[in-house]
Design an enzyme around this catalytic site. Structure first.
Site, PDB file in Angstrom:
ATOM      1  N   THR A 217       0.844  -1.195   0.000  1.00 20.05           N
ATOM      2  CA  THR A 217       0.000   0.000   0.000  1.00 20.05           C
ATOM      3  C   THR A 217       0.882   1.249   0.000  1.00 20.05           C
ATOM      4  O   THR A 217       0.650   2.201  -0.756  1.00 20.05           O
ATOM      5  CB  THR A 217      -0.923  -0.021   1.242  1.00 20.05           C
ATOM      6  OG1 THR A 217      -1.785  -1.156   1.121  1.00 20.05           O
ATOM      7  CG2 THR A 217      -1.742   1.248   1.367  1.00 20.05           C
TER       8      THR A 217
ATOM      9  N   ASN B  70      -5.743  -9.377  -8.120  1.00 21.84           N
ATOM     10  CA  ASN B  70      -5.807 -10.068  -6.828  1.00 21.84           C
ATOM     11  C   ASN B  70      -7.136 -10.766  -6.578  1.00 21.84           C
ATOM     12  O   ASN B  70      -7.225 -11.655  -5.748  1.00 21.84           O
ATOM     13  CB  ASN B  70      -5.491  -9.096  -5.682  1.00 21.84           C
ATOM     14  CG  ASN B  70      -6.348  -7.863  -5.720  1.00 21.84           C
ATOM     15  OD1 ASN B  70      -6.611  -7.311  -6.789  1.00 21.84           O
ATOM     16  ND2 ASN B  70      -6.804  -7.402  -4.578  1.00 21.84           N
TER      17      ASN B  70
ATOM     18  N   SER C 183       5.460  -7.840  -2.501  1.00 22.85           N
ATOM     19  CA  SER C 183       5.235  -7.821  -1.055  1.00 22.85           C
ATOM     20  C   SER C 183       5.514  -9.182  -0.406  1.00 22.85           C
ATOM     21  O   SER C 183       5.205 -10.230  -0.976  1.00 22.85           O
ATOM     22  CB  SER C 183       3.786  -7.401  -0.803  1.00 22.85           C
ATOM     23  OG  SER C 183       3.495  -7.446   0.558  1.00 22.85           O
ATOM     24  N   ALA C 184       6.091  -9.152   0.800  1.00 21.55           N
ATOM     25  CA  ALA C 184       6.536 -10.386   1.474  1.00 21.55           C
ATOM     26  C   ALA C 184       5.396 -11.311   1.864  1.00 21.55           C
ATOM     27  O   ALA C 184       5.503 -12.530   1.730  1.00 21.55           O
ATOM     28  CB  ALA C 184       7.332 -10.006   2.722  1.00 21.55           C
ATOM     29  N   HIS C 185       4.268 -10.740   2.330  1.00 23.22           N
ATOM     30  CA  HIS C 185       3.270 -11.632   2.919  1.00 23.22           C
ATOM     31  C   HIS C 185       2.395 -12.349   1.893  1.00 23.22           C
ATOM     32  O   HIS C 185       1.477 -13.078   2.244  1.00 23.22           O
ATOM     33  CB  HIS C 185       2.430 -10.909   3.987  1.00 23.22           C
ATOM     34  CG  HIS C 185       1.420  -9.918   3.507  1.00 23.22           C
ATOM     35  ND1 HIS C 185       0.067 -10.163   3.540  1.00 23.22           N
ATOM     36  CD2 HIS C 185       1.564  -8.672   3.023  1.00 23.22           C
ATOM     37  CE1 HIS C 185      -0.576  -9.098   3.091  1.00 23.22           C
ATOM     38  NE2 HIS C 185       0.309  -8.176   2.768  1.00 23.22           N
TER      39      HIS C 185
ATOM     40  N   THR D  34      13.207   3.699   9.868  1.00 22.71           N
ATOM     41  CA  THR D  34      14.179   2.601  10.004  1.00 22.71           C
ATOM     42  C   THR D  34      13.692   1.349   9.285  1.00 22.71           C
ATOM     43  O   THR D  34      12.561   0.911   9.494  1.00 22.71           O
ATOM     44  CB  THR D  34      14.407   2.300  11.502  1.00 22.71           C
ATOM     45  OG1 THR D  34      14.796   3.518  12.133  1.00 22.71           O
ATOM     46  CG2 THR D  34      15.482   1.250  11.696  1.00 22.71           C
TER      47      THR D  34
ATOM     48  N   CYS E 295      -8.533  -6.513   1.380  1.00 24.86           N
ATOM     49  CA  CYS E 295      -8.714  -5.256   2.107  1.00 24.86           C
ATOM     50  C   CYS E 295     -10.186  -4.883   2.194  1.00 24.86           C
ATOM     51  O   CYS E 295     -10.588  -4.083   3.024  1.00 24.86           O
ATOM     52  CB  CYS E 295      -7.934  -4.142   1.436  1.00 24.86           C
ATOM     53  SG  CYS E 295      -8.384  -3.957  -0.256  1.00 24.86           S
TER      54      CYS E 295
HETATM   55  N1  PLP Z   1      -1.642  -4.988  -4.276  1.00 33.56           N
HETATM   56  C1  PLP Z   1      -2.203  -6.194  -4.407  1.00 33.56           C
HETATM   57  C2  PLP Z   1      -2.369  -6.765  -5.779  1.00 33.56           C
HETATM   58  C3  PLP Z   1      -2.633  -6.905  -3.288  1.00 33.56           C
HETATM   59  O1  PLP Z   1      -3.191  -8.106  -3.444  1.00 33.56           O
HETATM   60  C4  PLP Z   1      -2.460  -6.330  -2.016  1.00 33.56           C
HETATM   61  C5  PLP Z   1      -2.943  -7.019  -0.803  1.00 33.56           C
HETATM   62  O2  PLP Z   1      -3.969  -7.648  -0.771  1.00 33.56           O
HETATM   63  C6  PLP Z   1      -1.859  -5.065  -1.923  1.00 33.56           C
HETATM   64  C7  PLP Z   1      -1.468  -4.427  -3.078  1.00 33.56           C
HETATM   65  C8  PLP Z   1      -1.654  -4.391  -0.618  1.00 33.56           C
HETATM   66  O3  PLP Z   1      -0.649  -5.039   0.093  1.00 33.56           O
HETATM   67  P1  PLP Z   1      -0.281  -4.657   1.578  1.00 33.56           P
HETATM   68  O4  PLP Z   1      -1.224  -5.417   2.430  1.00 33.56           O
HETATM   69  O5  PLP Z   1       1.135  -5.142   1.722  1.00 33.56           O
HETATM   70  O6  PLP Z   1      -0.402  -3.207   1.742  1.00 33.56           O
END
Ligand code: PLP
Length: 376
Positions: free
Chosen positions: A74, A144, A202-204, A240, A324
């Site tokens: 994000t 997503n 993104s890591a997660h 940091t 989200c």
């Molecule tokens: N972009 C995509 C395509 C995503 O699937 C997500 C999370 O669901 C994000 C951005 C946002 O990621 P973060 O939770 O690391 O802010």
């Protein structure tokens, strides 16, 4: 007797890979000091941070100096979009993640292209929106919600040609950003071939703990900071750095690019799609251009909340749409483009991956079968 539970929400967050978890635990002792401190403790932390940047650059085929870390996708997406909005117009697709879409609301300098009903954004449709003062196109690589793969390489090739024509007219170069958060587990990333100028990962979403994200920024591109503070990450994202999470992220990214288990995941996808076909459940999004770990379904004449609650009570963790938006009644970004008849009242995003088992697929289909029976 404990109830069997199965996790089908990999697009929201993947489980943590045991190998990455162990690496993360081992790193704690080496990364607790501030990587920006000049003493030996800080230098140890800094070494992990810079080695991770190096590993990422080797994995993605770019330079270490082109990788910037933030804490979430994000944040990274916001830096890109907001920075370019200060310079001119920005084109996005209508089913970007909220971290892109929310900026666009009511903003007269954003042009939005509608994805087609197969969940794909058409390159020509994007380019039709270009104006003289357009400076950025941002299109997510893998959607997503639907799991559809956008042809970023083709877009970048066409953009290159267009940019040559624009240069001759003295118009600004248009750069290409792609949110690739959902891509690394199933697509080989070669940044030279891809041709995008900016990329978010993104890591997660790749079996590592949350708290690390990368923004690739091709050499020579300047971004305006969104927040102000120190000079960490060249001021693009001051604060940091989370060297611990970044260390695990780099390792997980390298592992993701081995594309392990892809065939098995594909087989699971085929099973779910076949089941849906046999039971009158609609499968959404292109079948030709999609990642293997996603099936997006629409159900007739069933309440959305009722469906999710029913499946949750039966031990299945699935999602209605983007992560989200879950927990809110917000309309899905992607579903509105699917051209579904009004009788399709409920939608499911089923996402799976490296740790999904045959038994879990059997459980999923059994429970989806109960939904079907309930409503027929
Ligand atoms: N972009 C995509 C395509 C995503 O699937 C997500 C999370 O669901 C994000 C951005 C946002 O990621 P973060 O939770 O690391 O802010």
């Amino acid at each position: 007797m404990t109830q069997l539970r199965a996790y089908f929400d990999y697009a929201a967050s993947t489980p943590i890979d045991p190998e990455i978890k162990q690496y993360y635990i081992d790193l704690i002792e080496q990364t607790w000091a501030n990587p920006n401190s000049i003493h030996s403790f800080g230098r140890q932390s800094r070494a992990i941070l810079e080695n991770s940047r190096q590993l990422i650059s080797t994995t993605l085929l770019c330079k270490p100096s082109e990788i910037y870390f933030t804490n979430s996708a994000t944040e990274a997406n916001n830096v890109v979009i907001q920075s370019f909005l200060k310079q001119g117009r920005v084109i996005i697709s209508g089913f970007e993640h909220d971290s892109v879409l929310e900026i666009s609301k009511g903003n007269p300098n954003i042009d939005i292209t509608s994805p087609s009903s197969d969940g794909l954004v058409k390159v020509d449709a994007i380019l039709e929106l270009v104006q003289d003062d357009t400076v950025l196109i941002s299109v997510m690589w893998v959607n997503n919600e639907l799991g559809t793969i956008q042809d970023i390489q083709l877009l970048s090739q066409k953009l290159k040609e267009l940019n040559q024509e624009r240069a001759a007219k003295g118009l600004p170069r248009i750069l290409l950003h792609t949110d690739g958060v959902q891509a690394p587990n199933c697509i080989k990333i070669d940044l030279q071939e891809l041709g995008a100028d900016l990329l978010t990962l993104s890591a997660h979403k790749i079996y590592a703990p949350r708290g690390a994200t990368l923004l690739f920024v091709r050499e020579g591109i300047n971004l305006e900071p969104l927040i102000y503070g120190g000079v960490q990450e060249s001021g693009i994202w001051p604060g940091t750095q989370n060297a611990l999470a970044i260390g695990a992220f780099a390792k997980a990214l390298e592992k993701s690019q081995k594309l392990e288990n892809i065939e098995l995941i594909q087989r699971f996808q085929t099973k779910i799609i076949e089941f849906a076909g046999q039971n009158g459940i609609k499968v959404n999004g292109s079948l030709d251009s999609r990642i293997p770990g996603n099936v997006h379904l629409s159900f007739k004449n069933i309440d959305q909340e009722e469906l999710l609650t029913f499946l949750d009570l039966h031990g299945l963790a699935v999602s209605a749409g983007s992560s989200c938006a879950s927990g809110s009644n917000k309309e899905s970004q992607a579903v509105k483009y699917l051209d579904l008849s009004p009788e399709y009242t409920a939608h499911l995003r089923i996402t799976f991956g490296r740790f999904t088992t045959e038994d879990e697929i059997v459980l999923l289909l059994k429970k989806l079968g109960l939904v079907f029976k309930k409503n027929s």
